[in-house]
Design a protein around this motif. Structure first.
Motif, PDB file in Angstrom:
ATOM      1  N   VAL A 196      55.117  48.684  18.665  1.00  0.00           N
ATOM      2  CA  VAL A 196      55.086  49.246  20.006  1.00  0.00           C
ATOM      3  C   VAL A 196      53.670  49.068  20.527  1.00  0.00           C
ATOM      4  O   VAL A 196      52.711  49.216  19.777  1.00  0.00           O
ATOM      5  CB  VAL A 196      55.490  50.737  19.957  1.00  0.00           C
ATOM      6  CG1 VAL A 196      55.194  51.427  21.270  1.00  0.00           C
ATOM      7  CG2 VAL A 196      56.956  50.866  19.604  1.00  0.00           C
ATOM      8  N   TYR A 197      53.560  48.702  21.796  1.00  0.00           N
ATOM      9  CA  TYR A 197      52.232  48.517  22.384  1.00  0.00           C
ATOM     10  C   TYR A 197      51.889  49.696  23.279  1.00  0.00           C
ATOM     11  O   TYR A 197      52.720  50.121  24.087  1.00  0.00           O
ATOM     12  CB  TYR A 197      52.208  47.255  23.262  1.00  0.00           C
ATOM     13  CG  TYR A 197      52.419  45.954  22.534  1.00  0.00           C
ATOM     14  CD1 TYR A 197      51.968  45.771  21.226  1.00  0.00           C
ATOM     15  CD2 TYR A 197      53.055  44.894  23.165  1.00  0.00           C
ATOM     16  CE1 TYR A 197      52.147  44.559  20.583  1.00  0.00           C
ATOM     17  CE2 TYR A 197      53.241  43.675  22.527  1.00  0.00           C
ATOM     18  CZ  TYR A 197      52.790  43.515  21.232  1.00  0.00           C
ATOM     19  OH  TYR A 197      52.967  42.320  20.596  1.00  0.00           O
ATOM     20  N   LEU A 198      50.660  50.169  23.148  1.00  0.00           N
ATOM     21  CA  LEU A 198      50.128  51.030  24.195  1.00  0.00           C
ATOM     22  C   LEU A 198      49.552  50.083  25.236  1.00  0.00           C
ATOM     23  O   LEU A 198      48.549  49.409  25.012  1.00  0.00           O
ATOM     24  CB  LEU A 198      49.039  51.959  23.646  1.00  0.00           C
ATOM     25  CG  LEU A 198      48.387  52.853  24.716  1.00  0.00           C
ATOM     26  CD1 LEU A 198      49.375  53.886  25.253  1.00  0.00           C
ATOM     27  CD2 LEU A 198      47.135  53.545  24.169  1.00  0.00           C
ATOM     28  N   ASP A 199      50.223  50.019  26.385  1.00  0.00           N
ATOM     29  CA  ASP A 199      49.848  49.079  27.437  1.00  0.00           C
ATOM     30  C   ASP A 199      49.482  49.919  28.649  1.00  0.00           C
ATOM     31  O   ASP A 199      50.356  50.559  29.245  1.00  0.00           O
ATOM     32  CB  ASP A 199      51.036  48.164  27.734  1.00  0.00           C
ATOM     33  CG  ASP A 199      50.647  47.024  28.664  1.00  0.00           C
ATOM     34  OD1 ASP A 199      49.539  46.485  28.503  1.00  0.00           O
ATOM     35  OD2 ASP A 199      51.459  46.682  29.546  1.00  0.00           O
ATOM     36  N   GLY A 200      48.197  49.940  29.003  1.00  0.00           N
ATOM     37  CA  GLY A 200      47.779  50.923  29.990  1.00  0.00           C
ATOM     38  C   GLY A 200      48.041  52.286  29.390  1.00  0.00           C
ATOM     39  O   GLY A 200      47.596  52.592  28.283  1.00  0.00           O
ATOM     40  N   ALA A 201      48.828  53.102  30.097  1.00  0.00           N
ATOM     41  CA  ALA A 201      49.097  54.455  29.599  1.00  0.00           C
ATOM     42  C   ALA A 201      50.483  54.570  28.986  1.00  0.00           C
ATOM     43  O   ALA A 201      50.898  55.658  28.602  1.00  0.00           O
ATOM     44  CB  ALA A 201      48.952  55.448  30.743  1.00  0.00           C
ATOM     45  N   VAL A 237      55.164  50.434  25.246  1.00  0.00           N
ATOM     46  CA  VAL A 237      56.226  49.460  25.529  1.00  0.00           C
ATOM     47  C   VAL A 237      56.551  48.721  24.236  1.00  0.00           C
ATOM     48  O   VAL A 237      55.686  48.492  23.404  1.00  0.00           O
ATOM     49  CB  VAL A 237      55.825  48.450  26.644  1.00  0.00           C
ATOM     50  CG1 VAL A 237      55.443  49.175  27.916  1.00  0.00           C
ATOM     51  CG2 VAL A 237      54.692  47.549  26.205  1.00  0.00           C
ATOM     52  N   GLY A 238      57.813  48.380  24.092  1.00  0.00           N
ATOM     53  CA  GLY A 238      58.239  47.665  22.888  1.00  0.00           C
ATOM     54  C   GLY A 238      57.651  46.264  22.878  1.00  0.00           C
ATOM     55  O   GLY A 238      57.548  45.611  23.924  1.00  0.00           O
ATOM     56  N   ALA A 239      57.260  45.803  21.691  1.00  0.00           N
ATOM     57  CA  ALA A 239      56.659  44.472  21.600  1.00  0.00           C
ATOM     58  C   ALA A 239      57.650  43.393  22.028  1.00  0.00           C
ATOM     59  O   ALA A 239      57.264  42.316  22.461  1.00  0.00           O
ATOM     60  CB  ALA A 239      56.189  44.220  20.167  1.00  0.00           C
ATOM     61  N   LEU A 240      58.926  43.694  21.918  1.00  0.00           N
ATOM     62  CA  LEU A 240      59.936  42.693  22.271  1.00  0.00           C
ATOM     63  C   LEU A 240      60.543  42.933  23.650  1.00  0.00           C
ATOM     64  O   LEU A 240      61.522  42.301  24.020  1.00  0.00           O
ATOM     65  CB  LEU A 240      61.044  42.680  21.207  1.00  0.00           C
ATOM     66  CG  LEU A 240      60.537  42.364  19.779  1.00  0.00           C
ATOM     67  CD1 LEU A 240      61.697  42.402  18.794  1.00  0.00           C
ATOM     68  CD2 LEU A 240      59.858  41.001  19.731  1.00  0.00           C
ATOM     69  N   ASP A 241      59.947  43.850  24.417  1.00  0.00           N
ATOM     70  CA  ASP A 241      60.493  44.143  25.745  1.00  0.00           C
ATOM     71  C   ASP A 241      60.286  43.008  26.731  1.00  0.00           C
ATOM     72  O   ASP A 241      60.864  43.012  27.815  1.00  0.00           O
ATOM     73  CB  ASP A 241      59.821  45.404  26.330  1.00  0.00           C
ATOM     74  CG  ASP A 241      60.341  46.668  25.670  1.00  0.00           C
ATOM     75  OD1 ASP A 241      61.151  46.542  24.747  1.00  0.00           O
ATOM     76  OD2 ASP A 241      59.933  47.766  26.082  1.00  0.00           O
ATOM     77  N   GLY A 242      59.421  42.082  26.403  1.00  0.00           N
ATOM     78  CA  GLY A 242      59.222  40.941  27.293  1.00  0.00           C
ATOM     79  C   GLY A 242      58.045  41.090  28.227  1.00  0.00           C
ATOM     80  O   GLY A 242      57.625  40.133  28.866  1.00  0.00           O
ATOM     81  N   VAL A 243      57.502  42.291  28.313  1.00  0.00           N
ATOM     82  CA  VAL A 243      56.382  42.528  29.236  1.00  0.00           C
ATOM     83  C   VAL A 243      55.184  41.658  28.861  1.00  0.00           C
ATOM     84  O   VAL A 243      54.632  40.929  29.690  1.00  0.00           O
ATOM     85  CB  VAL A 243      55.990  44.026  29.198  1.00  0.00           C
ATOM     86  CG1 VAL A 243      54.671  44.255  29.930  1.00  0.00           C
ATOM     87  CG2 VAL A 243      57.094  44.877  29.805  1.00  0.00           C
ATOM     88  N   VAL A 244      54.819  41.726  27.595  1.00  0.00           N
ATOM     89  CA  VAL A 244      53.644  40.984  27.158  1.00  0.00           C
ATOM     90  C   VAL A 244      53.964  39.499  27.043  1.00  0.00           C
ATOM     91  O   VAL A 244      53.130  38.645  27.334  1.00  0.00           O
ATOM     92  CB  VAL A 244      53.104  41.582  25.840  1.00  0.00           C
ATOM     93  CG1 VAL A 244      51.989  40.739  25.275  1.00  0.00           C
ATOM     94  CG2 VAL A 244      52.628  43.015  26.088  1.00  0.00           C
ATOM     95  N   ARG A 245      55.191  39.187  26.657  1.00  0.00           N
ATOM     96  CA  ARG A 245      55.600  37.780  26.604  1.00  0.00           C
ATOM     97  C   ARG A 245      55.434  37.124  27.977  1.00  0.00           C
ATOM     98  O   ARG A 245      54.965  35.996  28.101  1.00  0.00           O
ATOM     99  CB  ARG A 245      57.079  37.695  26.157  1.00  0.00           C
ATOM    100  CG  ARG A 245      57.604  36.294  26.002  1.00  0.00           C
ATOM    101  CD  ARG A 245      59.132  36.288  26.078  1.00  0.00           C
ATOM    102  NE  ARG A 245      59.550  36.879  27.351  1.00  0.00           N
ATOM    103  CZ  ARG A 245      60.710  37.506  27.563  1.00  0.00           C
ATOM    104  NH1 ARG A 245      61.563  37.642  26.573  1.00  0.00           N
ATOM    105  NH2 ARG A 245      61.017  38.003  28.747  1.00  0.00           N
TER     106      ARG A 245
END
Lengths: 557, 557
Positions: free
Chosen positions: A439-444, A447-455
């Motif tokens: 799980v990523y702390l992204d900003g505040a 988000v799941g690492a596989l949610d696609g946000v970071v991808r």
């Protein structure tokens, strides 16, 4: 009791160095009472997690079973064991047991997150224990690169489990407890069902060395240096801070702490009584009044962190201090794989200033906080467990560690994150696999690492972006030309024309002749426009960018 | 002649390992006739150059003086010396001199770029020379990790310059010429005005070792392994390919080459007669018919490159071959700083398959292609130059190398990229600084590293993107609501509402009450909308994204 079992389940740390999170359970299958050991983070990088603040284990499995968690234990205050506490505890809400120094830093983390420290329960060292459901747990002191590290003695209905925590075998660590083989041997005397053991340095063949061994070399280095001397190491390595500061003091230099973490750690160590003596430090603003050759800077940023003090010093003046020709800067540290570029950037920037940079390539100025291969063997021999479960390490470390006990009468299992192991009997049995991940702390937000946000962000970084806007009138006919904005792409392509113009021209031409079935269907239209934009980009710049199409439709009033 | 001078100007390679490009000039200041040594590339990374194909030196200074370039010399065929030829030569168009093996690979590169090989002039080894304006240049054979490496003997009106190229002192390199101290000594006998010398391994204290030393260890390793054995190394290290292949052959295994570069290099070495004997290779598709324990896979990808054969093998089946429990895989290579994560990814993936992975941590299975500190000292002593100019290395390497000759009666200067050094006299003098930098091959285009294209992509990767579309009617009033698309951002924020909706709502509210001065001014309007989008994002997700605003204005007919 019949039908009950003892399970071990790593959710983080068994497959990486970092992000430690282990679960033990005892009871009937599926109804085990649980304890959690460590809530750590891993650190992001541009390759896989750009823009992310922190990485932690996915604890969905635990959250679903939160009512079965008896307690959380934190072995020591390193970020990869403690760093996720404030982020994950609100989903677990179990009592947290830890030693005083660890609790001090944990309390700060919770306070920063607006969480009270009511859940923290400070424990003294073994033989003090606490009962948590079927488990009775005590903190067994061990030497490591941070004060008050501990292994956990976990007594279970099946027998004693020893969770090593991170450790080294240091008879003279400078700060905190030395490794005490008699104490550890006594704990093992009644038999150890399972040793769950740090694997970080399983690939290092030479025996580990003591913190005490590097003091004289550091003193000689600092005493022999001419101008200003600076050094960096992990701020949490309080013993090293002390070794460095005492060496500087003996060399007639005043110590200046640079970086918030550096000051915070020394304060924590003094406040908790861990650190008996530390030379009185000079504030950076006072340093200007002292001759350069009488100063010693102790700076954060040994891993090349761009916002830390070492990086700031490499760029230029920092808090009125500046390194220059004839000065010396020491990395009293090891570079964690992946941080090489950042560390070398600092080294090279200092080299350009004429600063003599010293690292640990001779093995003189740093010792590791982890047990090397011969030290692990010593622990295996001392503890003589039925079962060895290598933990904390990449797969290659776990594998190497497991291989070490072959033929020794110890049964080992390689259990990577998500592998549940039944350790009730004489040999470990794989009891199942739990869906796990990061799980990523992204900003505040988490988000799941596989949610696609970071991808998606990685795609933008690799491919650049074309944004297409088209307006359709009330009759579903294009109103004016398509509009294109670029980001992260060259403005001009092979033909010498602006890339945006070229794409707009082709899109507009397409819109003018597209048939109604496409023009009235947002999905089809967007797909067609995307395809054209990518094709023109490929022709012009040899790259297929990400394309976002926004079709706005004017509605008849 | 009076008023003339000899200059040295690194444009690439002096400040990094890679991207070599050096210029020598002789004549009146500003009118020197020039030769160029090497046209190399560096490799991109996600941290600094995501999505980029290759990095090369900015040659604007050279292009402006293209009429003064007499010739280009390529010392050897490594990418960091040859890789930019096809990309940069069209701007320089001077004759290119190189040895046969280098020319073979250079010709392939030019052909792929649609450029003929008419400019390539194959040269034999020293004492053969070619005259290029005021310079007479010969290729002096030297051992390195690729065949037919050469130093350059550059005779100038001022005296002899020795440009070392990349080198090691190997008396028995397996393939290609051994280092011949008598030959080098003879070249230096008449005096050396300047030694321009490889610095890559200036920080390595132990003496370099010969390729011949690792053969027995490799053979023992391969002979002792049970299942399938694979290995990776740099494809261009033909000597290592031979060492590995012969070791495998002696161990009763057939060699399979995996990866295009691997096959191409062996072919090039055989075609040019560099390689006298190489075991007949087995095609991957034939391998299935052979027992696994009779096979040896020689794979590309020693630096963890994701599209190379080693990475493919770590992921699963590749060309019908698959590594599994009991197999062995060897990294007969050193990991270049920055590639650690990619290399370890392969190692760990193979470990998960049960493959025994061996790297060079014991120093048994790899030797470096560069001269270590004692070897550099030997060359300084042998060549006894007036001036030492350390080249090819990060600043820390150049600095360390320059420091080695202090007190030896050799004058040294640290000249990083863009530093023009006058080497006419007994000591080097800084003659000026040339604007220099890096150029990226991005897709099919060359873009300046500072053009902002890649910087924008990095920002997108770190911050994510909000795209805002607003349509203004003929009266400059908002037509409908603002429209928001997200990329690389979480869909839902802290309040649980979709982030796009939250931003749209605030934007629409703003548009509805904004005053005419803003609504009629695209810049002001875009800035206002951007600010609101960032602010809402900060509130909802704790992150300030990149924001692109597209305002479309309907025109009155």
């Amino acid at each position: 009791m019949k039908g009950e079992r003892l399970i071990y389940l790593p959710l983080g740390g068994a497959g990486e160095v970092g992000m430690n999170l282990y679960v033990y359970g005892h009871g009937r299958p599926g109804r085990e009472r649980l304890i959690v050991v460590d809530l750590g983070v891993a650190f992001p990088d541009m390759d896989g997690s750009p823009g992310v603040e922190l990485i932690m284990a996915d604890i969905a499995w635990l959250v679903e079973r939160a009512d079965r968690i008896e307690a959380i234990f934190i072995t020591h205050a390193h970020e990869d064991h403690l760093g996720a506490l404030a982020h994950l505890w609100p989903q677990l809400k179990a009592p947290v047991h830890l030693r005083r120094f660890t609790a001090h830093l944990a309390g700060q983390k919770l306070a920063e997150a607006g969480i009270g420290d009511g859940a923290l329960h400070v424990m003294g060292p073994w033989p003090e224990t606490v009962t948590a459901g079927p488990f009775t747990v005590g903190f067994l002191p061990i030497s490591h690169s941070i004060p008050e590290s501990a292994g956990l003695v976990i007594d279970t209905p099946v027998g004693r489990v020893l969770h090593s925590g991170d450790f080294k075998l240091d008879p003279d660590p400078g700060v905190g407890e030395a490794f005490d083989p008699d104490l550890w041997g006594a704990v093992a005397a009644g038999g150890v069902q399972a040793l769950v053991c740090d694997s970080t340095n399983a690939l290092v063949d030479r025996p580990g060395r003591s913190e005490a061994e590097i003091g004289p070399a550091l003193e000689a280095l600092i005493a022999g240096a001419g101008g200003l001397v600076g050094a960096t190491t992990f701020a949490s390595n309080v013993a090293r801070l002390r070794t460095l500061a005492l060496a500087a003091e003996r060399a007639g230099r005043r110590v200046v702490l640079l970086g918030r973490a550096m000051r915070r750690m020394v304060e924590a160590a003094l406040e908790t009584g861990i650190l008996d003596r530390f030379p009185p430090v000079l504030q950076p603003e006072e340093a200007a009044e002292h001759p350069r050759e009488r100063l010693f800077l102790l700076a954060t940023g040994s891993q090349g962190e761009r916002r830390a003090a070492a990086a700031a010093l490499s760029r230029g003046r920092y808090l009125g201090l500046e390194l220059k020709e004839g000065d010396t800067f020491l990395f009293s540290s090891k570079t964690i794989p992946g941080n090489e570029r950042d560390v070398l950037r600092i080294w090279n920037a200092l080299s350009e200033k004429g600063v003599e940079v010293i690292d640990d390539r001779g093995g003189l100025y740093h010792v590791s906080g982890h047990a090397n291969r011969p030290d692990l063997e010593a622990i295996h021999d001392l503890m003589r467990p039925k079962i060895l479960l290598p933990m904390h390490g990449e797969h290659r470390h776990l594998r190497e560690h497991a291989g070490m006990v072959a033929g020794k009468g110890i049964a080992a299992a390689i259990a990577a994150n998500g592998t549940m192991v039944d350790v009730t009997g004489d040999t470990p049995k794989i009891a199942g696999h739990v869906e796990t991940g990061r799980v990523y702390l992204d900003g505040a937000l988490l988000v799941g690492a596989l949610d696609g946000v970071v991808r998606d962000r990685i795609r933008l970084a690799l491919n650049g972006l074309v944004m297409v806007t088209a307006i359709m009138d009330e009759d579903d006919r294009p109103l004016g030309d398509a509009w294109v904005e670029l980001m992260g792409l060259p403005e001009t392509g092979k033909t010498g024309r602006p890339l945006a113009d070229r794409i707009e021209a082709d899109l507009t031409e397409y819109l003018d002749r597209a048939d109604e079935r496409v023009l009235t269907d947002d999905d089809k239209l967007e797909e067609a426009l995307r395809r054209i934009a990518r094709q023109v980009a490929m022709e012009e710049i040899g790259k297929k960018p990400e394309v976002v199409v926004v079709v706005s439709r004017l509605m008849a009033d």
